[in-house]
Design a protein around this motif. Sequence first.
Motif, short mmCIF file in Angstrom:
data_model
loop_
_atom_site.label_atom_id
_atom_site.label_comp_id
_atom_site.label_asym_id
_atom_site.label_seq_id
_atom_site.Cartn_x
_atom_site.Cartn_y
_atom_site.Cartn_z
N ARG A 83 0.85 -1.18 0.00
CA ARG A 83 0.00 0.00 0.00
C ARG A 83 0.89 1.23 0.00
NH1 ARG A 83 -1.68 -3.41 4.01
NH2 ARG A 83 -3.68 -4.45 3.73
N ASP A 84 0.52 2.22 -0.78
CA ASP A 84 1.30 3.46 -0.86
C ASP A 84 0.35 4.63 -0.70
OD1 ASP A 84 3.21 5.37 -1.18
OD2 ASP A 84 4.03 4.56 -3.04
N ILE A 85 0.43 5.29 0.43
CA ILE A 85 -0.43 6.44 0.72
C ILE A 85 0.26 7.70 0.20
CG2 ILE A 85 -1.68 7.68 2.50
CD1 ILE A 85 -2.49 4.73 2.11
N PRO A 86 -0.40 8.50 -0.64
CA PRO A 86 0.24 9.69 -1.21
C PRO A 86 0.45 10.79 -0.17
CG PRO A 86 -2.06 9.62 -1.84
CD PRO A 86 -1.79 8.32 -1.14
N LEU A 87 1.38 11.67 -0.49
CA LEU A 87 1.68 12.82 0.36
C LEU A 87 0.60 13.88 0.19
CD1 LEU A 87 3.71 14.47 2.16
CD2 LEU A 87 4.71 15.29 0.01
N LEU A 88 0.09 14.36 1.32
CA LEU A 88 -0.88 15.47 1.31
C LEU A 88 -0.20 16.68 1.95
CD1 LEU A 88 -4.12 13.60 2.48
CD2 LEU A 88 -3.41 14.11 0.14
N VAL A 89 0.06 17.69 1.14
CA VAL A 89 0.82 18.84 1.63
C VAL A 89 0.35 20.10 0.94
CG1 VAL A 89 2.65 18.64 -0.09
CG2 VAL A 89 3.16 19.68 2.12
N THR A 90 0.48 21.21 1.61
CA THR A 90 0.20 22.52 1.03
C THR A 90 1.38 23.44 1.34
OG1 THR A 90 -0.97 23.27 3.01
CG2 THR A 90 -2.30 22.28 1.25
N TYR A 91 1.63 24.38 0.43
CA TYR A 91 2.63 25.41 0.68
C TYR A 91 2.33 26.60 -0.23
CZ TYR A 91 5.05 23.99 -3.62
OH TYR A 91 5.36 23.71 -4.93
N GLN A 92 2.97 27.71 0.03
CA GLN A 92 2.69 28.95 -0.70
C GLN A 92 3.55 28.99 -1.96
OE1 GLN A 92 3.41 32.08 2.11
NE2 GLN A 92 1.73 31.48 3.45
N GLU A 93 2.93 28.68 -3.08
CA GLU A 93 3.67 28.64 -4.34
C GLU A 93 4.17 30.02 -4.76
OE1 GLU A 93 1.31 26.76 -7.28
OE2 GLU A 93 1.12 24.86 -6.19
N ASN A 94 3.43 31.06 -4.39
CA ASN A 94 3.88 32.41 -4.74
C ASN A 94 5.17 32.77 -4.01
OD1 ASN A 94 2.39 32.39 -2.32
ND2 ASN A 94 2.02 34.59 -2.45
N VAL A 95 5.35 32.23 -2.79
CA VAL A 95 6.59 32.48 -2.06
C VAL A 95 7.76 31.77 -2.75
CG1 VAL A 95 7.77 32.20 0.16
CG2 VAL A 95 5.34 32.77 0.10
N LEU A 96 7.51 30.56 -3.25
CA LEU A 96 8.55 29.85 -3.99
C LEU A 96 8.94 30.62 -5.24
CD1 LEU A 96 10.36 27.45 -4.67
CD2 LEU A 96 8.35 26.29 -5.63
N GLU A 97 7.96 31.14 -5.96
CA GLU A 97 8.26 31.92 -7.17
C GLU A 97 9.08 33.16 -6.83
OE1 GLU A 97 5.95 33.97 -10.99
OE2 GLU A 97 4.83 33.15 -9.29
N ALA A 98 8.70 33.84 -5.73
CA ALA A 98 9.45 35.03 -5.32
C ALA A 98 10.88 34.66 -4.94
CB ALA A 98 8.75 35.70 -4.14
N PHE A 99 11.06 33.51 -4.29
CA PHE A 99 12.40 33.07 -3.91
C PHE A 99 13.26 32.82 -5.15
CE2 PHE A 99 15.57 29.87 -2.87
CZ PHE A 99 16.07 30.30 -1.66
N LEU A 100 12.69 32.16 -6.16
CA LEU A 100 13.44 31.86 -7.38
C LEU A 100 13.72 33.13 -8.18
CD1 LEU A 100 11.66 28.57 -8.49
CD2 LEU A 100 13.93 28.81 -7.48
#
Length: 287
Positions: free
Chosen positions: A114-131
């Motif tokens: 059995r493989d349970i998927p990862l459930l996660v949230t994060y701020q994608e706009n912060v990642l874009e600003a970092f890059l």
Amino acid sequence: MVIVATGLLVFELISFSQREEQLPSGVRVAGLNVGGLSKRDAVTLWESAYAQPITMYYNDSNGSHPIVLNPDQLGWRISSDPMLADVLASTETDGGFWQRFINYLLGNEETQSRDIPLLVTYQENVLEAFLLDVARRYDNPAGTPGYDLQTLTTFPGEPGYALDIDSAILAVDATLRNPTDRKVNLPTEDLSNNRPQMKTLESLLIDYLDSQGFIYDGQTTVASIFIMDLISGEEINILGDVAYSAASTIKVPIMIDFYRTLAFEPSQEEAWLLANSLLCSNNSSSN
């Protein structure tokens, strides 16, 4: 024998109950093997794995200049409770407690993957600003095309490179979701389309006039230049709206217009007037 059998049954029941506190073998959560771990240890395992920083490398084949990004900088939040609930729900498919106990005694336990998927949230706009900040720091813009006044030639600028933001976001996202490989090479794109343009030629012309001591828009010197690229339609227009006296250059359109009126070759007298007008610059002949 009854006492021994009862004691053995109690022993096996206790052992099985303790084993029930552990997740069954073959269970993976978010790419991690949590089989045989308690619920608390399993949650600690995957939360710890995904809390580790990732290391990014920008155009660095030697890996000597790492850029570290901690997931918590992006507001990284794992939904551990729903994931754990999915794990427990999947383990109930083998039947109730007593059925699983009988299978345990008979050695009929089946290991199901059995493989349970990862459930996660994060701020994608912060990642874009970092890059974008990484790009501002490490991008190498292409050089500006230039020219040589001595040879009157142009040359392209030095090639450069820039961070491919869209591809980098996808690559970093995949690395954040990988519990073991926490390194990523940031994708870049070459900036080599820096050939000389019409603007380069315009600057060359103006600097050449300056080098000859002729100021094209000076008080006593004026120059007008018009160039059109017949393929692209691009233009160079330097003081194209300045009116000049045609002087002797008007004699060329006079000749062209005169030929429009002729049905045959010009007569000897007409040919003489044309030659005297153009070759000798005689104004009366032009008139």
